[in-house]
Design a protein around this motif. Structure first.
Motif, PDB file in Angstrom:
ATOM      1  N   GLY A  37       0.789  -1.223   0.000  1.00  0.00           N
ATOM      2  CA  GLY A  37       0.000   0.000   0.000  1.00  0.00           C
ATOM      3  C   GLY A  37       0.821   1.273   0.000  1.00  0.00           C
ATOM      4  O   GLY A  37       0.288   2.353  -0.260  1.00  0.00           O
ATOM      5  N   GLN A  38       2.105   1.175   0.311  1.00  0.00           N
ATOM      6  CA  GLN A  38       2.928   2.386   0.333  1.00  0.00           C
ATOM      7  C   GLN A  38       3.254   2.841  -1.088  1.00  0.00           C
ATOM      8  O   GLN A  38       3.444   2.023  -1.984  1.00  0.00           O
ATOM      9  CB  GLN A  38       4.219   2.143   1.113  1.00  0.00           C
ATOM     10  CG  GLN A  38       3.982   1.982   2.604  1.00  0.00           C
ATOM     11  CD  GLN A  38       5.268   1.761   3.378  1.00  0.00           C
ATOM     12  OE1 GLN A  38       6.292   1.338   2.829  1.00  0.00           O
ATOM     13  NE2 GLN A  38       5.227   2.037   4.668  1.00  0.00           N
ATOM     14  N   SER A  39       3.298   4.153  -1.267  1.00  0.00           N
ATOM     15  CA  SER A  39       3.657   4.759  -2.539  1.00  0.00           C
ATOM     16  C   SER A  39       4.878   5.637  -2.327  1.00  0.00           C
ATOM     17  O   SER A  39       5.291   5.891  -1.183  1.00  0.00           O
ATOM     18  CB  SER A  39       2.495   5.608  -3.076  1.00  0.00           C
ATOM     19  OG  SER A  39       2.241   6.694  -2.204  1.00  0.00           O
ATOM     20  N   LEU A  40       5.444   6.111  -3.420  1.00  0.00           N
ATOM     21  CA  LEU A  40       6.595   7.010  -3.310  1.00  0.00           C
ATOM     22  C   LEU A  40       6.203   8.264  -2.533  1.00  0.00           C
ATOM     23  O   LEU A  40       6.983   8.800  -1.743  1.00  0.00           O
ATOM     24  CB  LEU A  40       7.100   7.376  -4.708  1.00  0.00           C
ATOM     25  CG  LEU A  40       8.574   7.790  -4.808  1.00  0.00           C
ATOM     26  CD1 LEU A  40       9.488   6.706  -4.276  1.00  0.00           C
ATOM     27  CD2 LEU A  40       8.933   8.120  -6.248  1.00  0.00           C
ATOM     28  N   TYR A  41       4.963   8.707  -2.741  1.00  0.00           N
ATOM     29  CA  TYR A  41       4.471   9.898  -2.030  1.00  0.00           C
ATOM     30  C   TYR A  41       4.388   9.643  -0.534  1.00  0.00           C
ATOM     31  O   TYR A  41       4.850  10.457   0.279  1.00  0.00           O
ATOM     32  CB  TYR A  41       3.096  10.293  -2.564  1.00  0.00           C
ATOM     33  CG  TYR A  41       2.379  11.299  -1.693  1.00  0.00           C
ATOM     34  CD1 TYR A  41       2.739  12.648  -1.715  1.00  0.00           C
ATOM     35  CD2 TYR A  41       1.358  10.902  -0.828  1.00  0.00           C
ATOM     36  CE1 TYR A  41       2.096  13.564  -0.900  1.00  0.00           C
ATOM     37  CE2 TYR A  41       0.710  11.815  -0.017  1.00  0.00           C
ATOM     38  CZ  TYR A  41       1.081  13.145  -0.053  1.00  0.00           C
ATOM     39  OH  TYR A  41       0.447  14.055   0.756  1.00  0.00           O
TER      40      TYR A  41
END
Length: 587
Positions: A37-41
């Motif tokens: 679920g983690q993104s670069l943002y």
């Protein structure tokens, strides 16, 4: 032989130079293992570094990152911030971190509420705070006569300690290697309890005192379990819950409906014996300041705050909640980054990357033998484009076939895309009602002409607002959509609430997604019931909250060891060919 010696010397020199350069480079970054679920943002937000700086250390990550992958995160100089980050290495313990960074175990635990003996493991990133350096105060005395001292005067205080949030007499005495009795004797005011910001006299230790943390006394160091237990705040019950709601009631009717549902929850709780002191404030327009509300004396005493609506109000409200150790429930926004650095925040509306990650996992679980056919809309929907892009990546990783057709494709083209040995799932790239009006007749005709084929339509949360218009088509196409908010209006809980709402306010709730009256009831009941049941240990007991909300799913997970909680609950809603409406819960 001389040329060979020169070559060996040159290679050795290069090797030492490389090791030195590598050591210097690794001191400027730490390692982060990407979680689902983690993104670069979100990663850049939690470490407060730019995405460009992360990309610079990890070329190619701007195109794609996957769970389990390790990223180098630039470590800012400690002089530029009040903390640093540390990736737990093999063999490291909490005790070793205290000695390495010369900081108490309690300070590390306070800075990382999500850290525990169970998840203190290799690869976890821990925030290391920089504690205040306290200069010992020199006691001042007033005398009427001056006498020659018999010898050098020695202060009774070895050190002075400034009390921090959540510290206890036990944790301070342990930090300085003295007994609780010695600390109390040197500070008689402790009879009235510890108060944040006050200074304590740390007396010189006697021969029978405990070894201070970080000093090698040739004894076995404390275990992680022991240190976590000693650093833990004593749990407290909350006799009367002080709650506040901060929303723009006069400008947005949806907020009024949310508040009305919230009041029905309060009534239910009070009837069961829960004592609640509710304060309600109108936050005004989007550009209005909420500082006057936060300046009210009663606000500092709140146990929990619900709100705000507008993005501009989240940052100041988050800072206030963090400073005063107040839980903040954000019911509406899904795009704010405060949750990544504030342990007190609960974000109800799931951030996009976490939501999509859950949907992809559930999709693959529900359709293990799928033939996915994407129907591309003429109009570009940026949000849905991101969803389809991520879904395609996950399907390709799992070897699931994906075809793309225009939404106006002919019957021949649609039939040619079918697979008799698989479940054929059509997914449009737009969730609008206009798109449904375009594709439903074509897909319905396809199903009727190919009765032996296994065909489904898969779509988006907003489709529940169009159900009345397309109910028969949804059933005929064996339709699915995902959502974090859903209620079946035929279920007893929904019927009872709808009737209660109408009885209380002589009106019906707006036909919106989600229904704000139900959202107000669900959030109010969940958190206030949790605080009444578990007090200050609510966070520890979230998995034990066995409530069944009317509309809103709750599945909270910390975004990191020092951040708050995001809601990761996702349902699939299915309209079966047997005219049944089923909510699929994957827990």
């Amino acid at each position: 032989m001389k040329p060979i010696r020169r070559i060996l010397f040159f290679l050795l020199f290069i090797s030492f130079s490389y090791v030195g350069a590598f050591a210097q480079e690794t001191s400027s970054y730490f390692l982060h293992t990407i979680e689902k679920g983690q993104s670069l943002y979100s990663i850049s937000s939690m470490y407060e570094v730019s995405q460009a700086d992360i990309i610079k250390l990890n070329p190619g990550c701007e195109e794609k990152i996957v769970a389990g992958q390790t990223l180098r995160i630039p470590q800012k100089k400690e002089t530029q911030r009040d903390e640093t980050f540390h990736t737990i290495q093999p063999g490291e313990t909490l005790y070793k971190l205290t000695t390495r960074y010369k900081i108490s175990a309690k300070a590390i635990c306070d800075a990382n509420p999500g850290l525990s003996p169970e998840n203190f493991r290799i690869g976890q990133v821990v925030r290391i705070p920089t504690e205040d350096i306290i200069t010992p105060a020199v006691p001042q005395t007033t005398v009427s006569t001056v006498t020659e001292p018999a010898g050098p005067v020695k202060s009774r205080c070895k050190d002075m300690h400034k009390v921090k949030r959540k510290e206890t007499i036990f944790s301070v005495s342990r930090e300085y290697g003295i007994t609780e009795e010695e600390l109390k004797a040197a500070n008689p005011e402790l009879r009235d309890g510890m108060k944040k910001g006050t200074f304590l006299c740390i007396p010189y230790p006697t021969t029978h005192t405990l070894p201070a943390q970080g000093i090698d006394q040739n004894i076995a160091p404390p275990t992680d379990t022991e240190l976590f237990r000693e650093s833990k705040q004593q749990p407290k019950n909350i006799a009367t819950i002080k709650a506040a709601i901060i929303l723009p009631f006069t400008l947005d009717k949806r907020m009024t409906e949310y508040y009305e549902g919230f009041l029905i929850a309060l009534d239910s709780l009070k009837r069961s014996g829960v004592s609640i002191d509710l304060h309600v404030y109108d936050s005004g327009s989007e550009n209005a300041s909420i500082t006057p509300i936060l300046a009210k004396e009663e606000m500092k005493k709140m146990d929990i705050i619900f709100g705000p609506l507008y993005q501009q109000h989240i940052k100041p409200l988050s800072a206030f909640a963090k400073k005063n150790d107040i839980r903040l429930v954000v019911p509406f926004s899904s795009k704010d980054s405060e949750v990544f650095n504030n342990a007190s925040i609960y974000q109800i509306n799931t951030p996009q990357s976490y939501l999509y990650s859950e949907v992809y996992e559930h999709f693959l679980r529900q359709f293990p033998n799928a033939n996915v056919i994407v129907l591309e809309s003429a109009s570009i929907d940026k949000e849905k484009d991101e969803f389809i892009k991520g879904l395609k990546q996950e399907l390709n990783r799992k070897g699931v076939s994906v075809k793309t057709l225009p939404e106006g494709a002919s019957q021949e083209a649609l039939k040619a895309a079918l697979r008799s040995d698989k479940e054929n799932i059509f997914i449009p790239t737009s969730g609008s009602n206009v798109t449904l009006i375009k594709i439903l007749p074509q897909l319905t005709l396809l199903v009727r002409d190919n009765p032996t084929e296994n065909i489904h339509l898969f779509g988006y949360p907003e489709w529940q607002t169009y159900t009345r218009d397309h109910l028969n088509s949804f059933f005929e196409l064996d339709t699915y959509f995902y959502s974090s908010f859903y209620t079946n209006n035929l279920l007893p809980a929904a019927i009872n609430f709808t009737n209660s709402y109408h009885k209380w306010y002589s009106k019906d709730m707006a036909n919106s997604y989600p229904k704000f009256g139900m959202l107000g009831f669900d959030t109010g009941y969940f958190f206030l019931k949790g605080l009444s049941r578990y007090g200050t240990e609510l966070e520890k007991n979230l998995p034990r909250m066995d409530l069944t909300p009317i509309q809103t799913g709750f599945k909270f997970q910390r975004v990191n060891n020092w951040g708050g909680f995001v809601n990761k609950k996702v349902f699939f809603v299915r309209f079966t060919k047997d005219f049944e409406l089923v909510k699929l819960d994957f827990e």
